[in-house]
Structures are given as C-alpha cells and as structure tokens.
Design a protein around this motif. Sequence first.
Motif, PDB file in Angstrom:
ATOM      1  N   SER A   1       0.831  -1.196   0.000  1.00 57.91           N
ATOM      2  CA  SER A   1       0.000   0.000   0.000  1.00 57.91           C
ATOM      3  C   SER A   1       0.871   1.252   0.000  1.00 57.91           C
ATOM      4  O   SER A   1       2.009   1.253   0.487  1.00 57.91           O
ATOM      5  N   LEU A   2       0.308   2.327  -0.529  1.00 59.37           N
ATOM      6  CA  LEU A   2       1.029   3.589  -0.565  1.00 59.37           C
ATOM      7  C   LEU A   2       1.341   4.074   0.844  1.00 59.37           C
ATOM      8  O   LEU A   2       2.438   4.610   1.094  1.00 59.37           O
TER       9      LEU A   2
ATOM     10  N   VAL B   1       4.399   2.280   2.190  1.00 60.00           N
ATOM     11  CA  VAL B   1       5.593   2.752   1.488  1.00 60.00           C
ATOM     12  C   VAL B   1       6.009   4.127   2.005  1.00 60.00           C
ATOM     13  O   VAL B   1       7.200   4.396   2.217  1.00 60.00           O
TER      14      VAL B   1
ATOM     15  N   VAL C   1       9.830   5.426  -6.303  1.00 64.51           N
ATOM     16  CA  VAL C   1       8.855   4.473  -5.763  1.00 64.51           C
ATOM     17  C   VAL C   1       7.547   5.182  -5.432  1.00 64.51           C
ATOM     18  O   VAL C   1       6.453   4.741  -5.820  1.00 64.51           O
TER      19      VAL C   1
ATOM     20  N   LYS D   1       5.569   6.377  -8.552  1.00 65.47           N
ATOM     21  CA  LYS D   1       4.955   5.319  -9.347  1.00 65.47           C
ATOM     22  C   LYS D   1       3.733   4.724  -8.658  1.00 65.47           C
ATOM     23  O   LYS D   1       2.806   4.259  -9.318  1.00 65.47           O
ATOM     24  N   LEU D   2       3.727   4.705  -7.318  1.00 65.27           N
ATOM     25  CA  LEU D   2       2.610   4.108  -6.590  1.00 65.27           C
ATOM     26  C   LEU D   2       1.459   5.088  -6.358  1.00 65.27           C
ATOM     27  O   LEU D   2       0.304   4.674  -6.285  1.00 65.27           O
TER      28      LEU D   2
ATOM     29  N   VAL E   1       8.160  -1.800  -6.279  1.00 63.52           N
ATOM     30  CA  VAL E   1       6.980  -1.435  -7.061  1.00 63.52           C
ATOM     31  C   VAL E   1       6.547  -2.658  -7.849  1.00 63.52           C
ATOM     32  O   VAL E   1       7.311  -3.194  -8.649  1.00 63.52           O
TER      33      VAL E   1
ATOM     34  N   ILE F   1       3.760  -2.465 -12.067  1.00 68.24           N
ATOM     35  CA  ILE F   1       4.000  -1.285 -12.892  1.00 68.24           C
ATOM     36  C   ILE F   1       4.731  -1.718 -14.158  1.00 68.24           C
ATOM     37  O   ILE F   1       5.735  -2.413 -14.107  1.00 68.24           O
TER      38      ILE F   1
END
Length: 386
Positions: free
Chosen positions: A2-3, A6, A113, A116-117, A177, A180
């Motif tokens: 999950s964002l 991260v 990272v 991208k998320l 990631v 992606i």
Amino acid sequence: MSLTRVLWFAGVIITLAMGIRHSFGLFLEPLSAGGGRETIAFAFAILNLLWGAAQPFAGAWADRAGARRVLVAGALAYAAGLWTLAVPGMPLLGSVMIGIGLAGTTYGVVFGVVGKLAPPHRRSQAMGLTAAAGSLGQFLLLPAGQWGIDHLGASPTLLVFAALTLLIVPLAWPLRVEGIERPSQPVGDAFREAMRHPGFLLLSASYFVCGFQVSFVGVHLPAFLADRGLSSSVGALSLALIGLANIVGTWLFGHMGARHDKSRLLSGIYACRALAIVLFVLLPVTPASAIAFSAAIGFLWLGTVPLTNGIIAGIFGVHYLSMLGGLVFFAHQLGSFFGIWLGGRVYDSTGSYDPVWWASVVLGVMAALLCLPIRERPLQRAEAGA
C-alpha cells in the motif's frame, strides 16, 4: 504494498539520510580547527557535486532494477564515507563516498517508488510528505549532532551517524513497485527528450538556484552567526528550526501543488526566499532575528522538491521519474557546490559572507522569473514504431 506503508518506510529512510546530511554545517568549524574554512567547505562542496552527478545514474538503476538494491548500496557507501570523514586529514575522500551514498539513499531513488505508486491526483502530496520527513530528521538529528560534538567530539559523532545510516539497509527491503509496466522507451531517448524540453531546462536552472541558496545557508549559517557573536547553540537551534518549519512548508506546498499551478508556486517560493534574505542581511543579527530568519527560510526550504518532481512526472510520466529527477537534481547540486565553496572562499578572502548573501538574493529573483513560463502539460509521444 500500500502507498501508506511505502510512505512510512520512505519517510524513515529520508529522515535518516537527510537528517544526517543537514547536520554537516555543525562540523564546519570543528573540522576546520587549525586551518581555514575553505578546505572543509571545498570537501563539502565536492560532496554535493558528486551527489548530484551520481543521482541520474542511481535513478536510472532504480528505474530498471528497483529501489532496494540502490538503497542498500547507497547506505553502505554513506556509512563508509562518514567513517572516513571522521579520520583526520581525509575530508575529501570521505566527502566523495558520502556524495555517492546520498545519491542512492535520498529523494531521487525514493521518489521513484512514491511517484509510481501514488495516483496522479495524490502524487504531489505524497512527495511532499516524504520530503517533509527529511526536515523531521533535520529537526531531530541536528540537536543530537551538536550535543555529540560538544560532549564527544566531532569524529565520534560522525561514527555514531555512520552506524545510524546502516539502518537504511533493512528499511529498504519493503520498497518495491509491483504491477508497474517497465518502460519501453530506451533510457537514452528519455534523456534526449528531456534535454530538448524548454520546461525541463528552465526547471533545472531554477533548481540550480535552490541548491545554491539552501546549501550556503545550511553549511555557513552557524559560522556566520558565530562570527556575529552568537553562541554555537543558536546556530544549532537555527538549523533545527529550519527543519521544523520546513515540515510544515514542504507538506503545505506539496498539498497546494495538487490544486494549483506548480510553476507559480515555485516562483513564489524563490521570490519570498530573496525577500527573507534581504531582511536578514539588513537587520541587526541577534538571536531573535536568527530565529525569525530560520523560521521563514525553513518554511520555504524544500517546498521546491515535491513541486519540481511533480512537474517532471506531469510532463514526462513516471517510468523514468528517478532518472529525470536525478538529472534536474544534478543542476541543484551544481548550485550547492558553488554555494558552499564560494561561501568558504569569499569568507577566507574578505572575512565576510555578505557578497554571497547578496548573490543569493539576485539568484532568487532570477529563479522566480525562470519558473513563470513553465507549463505542466503531458508530453505527446509518437507511438512506438510509427
């Protein structure tokens, strides 16, 4: 992953890496004992220059192979550099290793990272939260660094910081990631595409000014205040307050970047920095004025980071965000080199920092003007094979 998770791991990594980095201004005087300030200032300037030069390569490696390997390698180089810097007579070698280590452990790699998320409408905010973690590290580790210098000495404190950087190794493991699509565009094409884009060039030029200003202030402010008769504790408090104010400023500008024109916000930051420096230089230097300046410049300190990287992602996409962010960061570190080195050079030649303060004002006005024409429009590419 999950964002949110991260962001927690990324935040702690940036807290450690940037918190220690921001403490280097405290070491300028003790490491310069018995000699001029230019030698240590030049070593710190080389550190920043190599940090910027290595950042595009670290970013390209992270874009292709993932952030974890780059973070681990960077943490090991960072720790080794701090250990070497603690050895008398080896400031340049230590600075070289630290510069390479910082390239692998700071914004360029971590933002790859996060960018991208995070969905596009939350990207600027997510980067703002991550950048604010660097200021939290500054607020926490600067007083600890000053206490260590006062009670243990500069070299033992650097060794403690070296041990702290090794914590990045386990923290890097969750930063990956998944799901992606890997970039189909060759890295060379992405580089040439950015170099031909007027907005990218203007952004790089303004980021040069950012690096000049924050690095000059971060390294030379404690010595400047000491020259005016203020205690070392005021210098440490000033740098810590910059970090505290920047937590608010970076988060706020990241939040505003999701709703307002990022280039206009950048222009406002540079203009306000120039005004803050003018007032600081013209008014008498006292503990109160040092604290007021630190709060003002701290609020404007790294708000440029989420906005600049957000513009890059908005124009070029996120596939090569680490590399392109690293390229523009190289311009930032060129400015850092001149801000740190010229600070020491001018001081040793004239006994005053005033010429560099006024140069920072002029550059701030120029950067404010350079940001105005930048437009965050997604780049239209021809289809592959067309």
